[in-house]
Each structure stands twice: as C-alpha cells, then as structure tokens.
Write an enzyme that holds these catalytic residues in place. Structure first.
Site, PDB file in Angstrom:
ATOM      1  N   PRO A   2       2.030 -22.406  90.723  1.00 37.85           N
ATOM      2  CA  PRO A   2       0.823 -21.734  90.252  1.00 37.85           C
ATOM      3  C   PRO A   2      -0.362 -22.680  90.306  1.00 37.85           C
ATOM      4  O   PRO A   2      -0.466 -23.605  89.503  1.00 37.85           O
ATOM      5  CB  PRO A   2       1.175 -21.355  88.809  1.00 37.85           C
ATOM      6  CG  PRO A   2       2.254 -22.272  88.412  1.00 37.85           C
ATOM      7  CD  PRO A   2       2.976 -22.691  89.641  1.00 37.85           C
ATOM      8  N   CYS A   3      -1.264 -22.473  91.255  1.00 36.54           N
ATOM      9  CA  CYS A   3      -2.333 -23.426  91.555  1.00 36.54           C
ATOM     10  C   CYS A   3      -3.679 -22.711  91.611  1.00 36.54           C
ATOM     11  O   CYS A   3      -3.762 -21.504  91.434  1.00 36.54           O
ATOM     12  CB  CYS A   3      -2.059 -24.108  92.898  1.00 36.54           C
ATOM     13  SG  CYS A   3      -0.375 -24.760  93.064  1.00 36.54           S
ATOM     14  N   THR A   4      -4.742 -23.473  91.879  1.00 38.75           N
ATOM     15  CA  THR A   4      -6.076 -22.908  92.095  1.00 38.75           C
ATOM     16  C   THR A   4      -6.693 -23.597  93.305  1.00 38.75           C
ATOM     17  O   THR A   4      -6.612 -24.824  93.427  1.00 38.75           O
ATOM     18  CB  THR A   4      -6.973 -23.118  90.865  1.00 38.75           C
ATOM     19  OG1 THR A   4      -6.306 -22.663  89.692  1.00 38.75           O
ATOM     20  CG2 THR A   4      -8.284 -22.338  91.026  1.00 38.75           C
TER      21      THR A   4
END
Length: 487
Positions: A2-4
């Site tokens: 889960p990244c941005t």
C-alpha cells in the site's frame, strides 16, 4: 504494497526535470540503496513468491535498487535509475473489481497436491519487476513495452501501477487482471497522483492501436472489454477507472483522501475542496488522475506531499484539538514506510549528471530526503551497508529511530524535525550545485564519488544531531519522570 505515487512532467517541474516518486509502504521493511552491477544481474531469475523462472536478456545495464535487506521473501528492488538515465518505480498496488478478475484471473502459484502433479508457477509481481525490466530499457516508453510483453507472456498475481521516466517522458502502466495492461504518457505539464486505486481516467484507443504516441495497451484490450461487458461509460469518453477500478467504501477511507489532499495542494484555487458544494471532498471517487499544477512543482513539494498527515485539515491525527474527524483517514506519511525515492532526470546537463535519486528511509513525516548521483561508481556505506540489526551507523535505522521517538512526542519534537529536514535539503542543494559545476568544467568521474560521500557525510552529521535532540525530548516526556517537588 500500500503506497502513494506522484509523477511530475518536465513542464510541470520548476527546473524542467521529470520526476517519479513513491512511498514503499510495506511492513517496516528494512531497505538499502545499492548498485547492481551487470555481472551480478542474474541470467536466470527465479521469483520467491511466484516460483517462476525466466531467462533474462544479455548485456544488462548497471542500475540502482532499494532491495530488502532480508532476501528470504525476494528482492523487492522497489525503485532505481539505470545507466541510460531511465528511472522506474514498482509498484503502486492498485484496486480492481470482480468483473475484471472473473474475466482474467490472477496467475497464482499452485503447489502440487500429489507426487503425480507438478507445481504451477505464478506470474510476475512487485517482488520481480525492477529486476526484470530496468536493466534492459533505454527509455520510459521501452519500459512500458518490455513490461507489457512480460505481463502478456507470464501474467501477474496482483494489481499494480508502475512508472517510468527519462529526460523527456513519463509513462504510467496499470495491470488489468492476470494478463492485460494499459499505459498512458503523462503530459509534460501534468502532475499525477495515485493513492492505491486504479488511476487512469482517460484513454485513446485510436492512438493506442495507431501511432501509440501517448496511449499503449495489451493487443486485445478493446476486445477483452467488449467480450466481458466491462465498459460502464456513458457517452463517447472512455474512462478506464470506471471499467477496471473499484468504487468501494474502503477506497473512500483508505485511498481517496490521499488524492484529495494532493490535488488540493496542486490546484488550491481551480477547484473547491472544502465545505458544502465542494467539487471534491476526501471521499470523492472521481478525483482526477492528473492535474495541471498552479505552481511549478519542486522536489520539496513532492517530499512534503509524500510526508503529509493532512496538515491544516480536521483529519490530521497530530492536531491538539479534540476533533471527531481527527485521524479518520489513512494518511500519506505513514509509520511503516521502508523507503521513499524520487527519481529525477534533469535536462541540459552532462549525461552522468542528469539523474539524481533522492532517498528517504522510514516514516516520511519525520525523516528527510537525501540525493545521490546514481551514475557514480559507488553508493556510500551510510546508505548501502544496512543490517537487520538496528544501528546508527546507517541512514535507514537512524531514520526509523527518529520517527519512533518523535511520533509520541510530536509537539515538542516537531521543531527539531522541521529544522533537520530544511538543513539537509538546503545543504544537499548546495552540494549538488557545486558538484554539477565542477563536473561540468572538468568531466572528472571521480567527482561523482566525492559528491556522494560528501552528501552522505552531511546527512549522517545532521541525522545524528536531530536523533540526539528527539531522544532528549522523548526522555523528558517519559511517564516515570518524577521530582522531589512533585509530591
């Protein structure tokens, strides 16, 4: 993971560079920055999670990578820049929907249930992608085409978004089910934000099946959509997100608020972001994939956005006010980040100066970002010699310690963190300017190693200083503090 992700086109940046950046938000993964030399690149590659073996091309290029220090679960190289000045970040985990997965299931590893059967390998995934692609590409577009071919041949066991950049272009690719993919060139004046959701909200099949200037996709994608009834668009405009993405309650808490905050920062006046009749609010499903920023975007802007805890909004978990909205959304800066990297390719410089890789380890909210020249001969030990045991001898563990100490004492530590972040980036910019000039005048490759060592020494000095400061604040704030005068 889960990244941005943030992507900045060359006309959207303050200095004409392209930038691709992503937080690698694993589970406190211990990371390092290294070079992978051509003779260390495998000829045959076997993935740990997919149990898939591939033969790789000859003549790989040298590249940087941010692999896991513990290789037992795979390499997870995360991000890097190769010697052709092409950057890659892989991957942004993205969402999909049951219609896509039913039509083109993920390619998952299946272990044989008896001796008469054989194991069935899975596809490729985040563990593998940088190693399989980055050493063999000489442009961002080549990255899309190589990865697309691998996806069509071997499939994938997860939904991902992958970015590539070179001096002139940025491309964004998203996987669709097990074997399909779609990609778009980021406009030169655009800034793209991706918060774990399928991002692309426009696509031109005419271009993709024609010249492919700005749109590319798997060969049968249009047929795949029609055959499986995936098109949910009304009218002539094709929105890939509507077909392949998700619109769930989880998106509205976990993903959409991050896009909202980044869009709010990039376009503060074009749209209304707050209050009644807002164009977009934190839970909006239709926040654009790309924006035309109202100001030129800097490295500092990218770092700020990827460190955000929704400052200046009711959702900031660190605010003092007793607010019912406090901390209700997943922040961008988060505790479990292993590494954040900004791959910056700069124009109008000698070839070996064009690429700069900015690295931040640990929780971006509390830590700083330091540049290195990836085309130098060496990566300093402060960034590369990381062990699984905590040690202040390296940037990774020092950064992790700063975040863990400062978080519970946010109010008293914030001033130290802000001064630290400004001091490191200011001195880093001064050193980059100095060594850019000296190398341009002399062409002496040894200067690149000298520059990286100077940057590492500066980072170590400033990091040790702030670690001492936040340790003192945390010590003063311990619950077992007591003075004779307290009774």
């Amino acid at each position: 993971m889960p990244c941005t992700t943030i992507l900045v086109g060359k006309k959207a940046s303050n200095d004409g560079s392209t930038m691709i950046a992503r937080t690698d938000d694993g589970s406190f993964d211990v990371k390092k920055l290294i070079h992978v030399e051509p003779d260390k690149q495998p000829k045959k590659y076997t993935s740990v999670n997919g149990h898939l073996t591939l033969t790789l091309p000859e003549n790989p290029m040298r590249y940087t990578a941010c692999p896991s220090v513990d290789p037992s679960d795979g390499i997870w190289a995360a991000t890097g820049i190769n010697e052709a000045n092409v950057g890659m970040t892989a991957t942004e985990t993205v969402t999909t929907n049951p219609r896509v997965l039913g039509a083109d299931p993920m390619v998952r590893y299946r272990k044989a249930e008896s001796k008469k059967e054989k194991d069935i390998p899975g596809g490729i995934g985040e563990e593998d992608l940088v190693v399989l692609v980055l050493p063999y590409i000489r442009s961002a577009r080549e990255g899309v085409l190589r990865l697309g071919a691998l996806l069509e041949q071997y499939g994938t066991y997860e939904s991902n978004g992958i970015a590539f950049n070179d001096e002139n272009e940025i491309w964004w690719l998203e996987t669709i089910g097990g074997h399909h993919w779609i990609a778009r060139r980021v406009g030169d004046g655009e800034c793209v934000v991706v918060p774990n959701r399928f991002g692309l909200d426009r696509f031109d099949f005419g271009d993709a099946y024609g010249e492919g200037k700005e749109n590319l996709c798997s060969a049968d994608l249009k047929e795949f959509i029609e055959k499986n009834g995936l098109d949910r668009n009304v009218g002539d405009r094709f929105d890939p997100r509507a077909c392949f993405g998700s619109y769930t309650d989880a998106d509205r808490v976990y993903n959409n608020p991050r896009a909202w905050f980044m869009g709010r920062y990039l376009n503060p006046t074009k749209y209304k972001w707050d209050g009644e009749n807002a164009d977009f609010n934190p839970e909006s499903d239709d926040i654009p994939w790309a924006f035309l920023p109202e100001k030129k975007v800097t490295v500092e802007d990218v770092k700020y956005l990827l460190s955000s805890t929704y400052q200046g909004t009711p959702y900031n978990p660190y605010q003092k006010a007793d607010n019912p909205k406090k901390g209700i959304y997943r922040t961008i800066g988060i505790n479990r980040t292993g590494v954040m990297a900004i791959c910056q390719i700069r124009p109008n410089l000698p070839d070996k100066l064009k690429a700069v890789e900015w690295i931040c380890f640990g929780s971006t909210t509390f830590d700083t970002v330091v540049p290195v020249y990836p085309r130098a001969g060496k990566i300093p030990a402060y960034f590369s010699k990381v062990t699984l045991e905590p040690s202040t001898d390296n940037f990774y563990w020092s950064s992790r310690l700063i975040g863990a100490l400062a978080d519970p004492h946010y109010a008293s530590c914030l001033i130290h963190i802000e001064r630290y972040q400004d001091a490191v980036v200011s001195e880093a910019r001064r050193l980059l300017a100095e060594y850019d000039r000296r190398y341009t005048e002399s062409g002496d490759d040894a200067l690149l190693n000298e520059a990286n060592e100077a940057l590492a020494a500066m980072a170590k000095k400033e990091t040790s200083k702030v670690l001492s400061s936040v340790l003192a604040e945390a010590s003063r704030g311990m619950k077992n503090g007591y003075k004779r005068g307290d009774n």
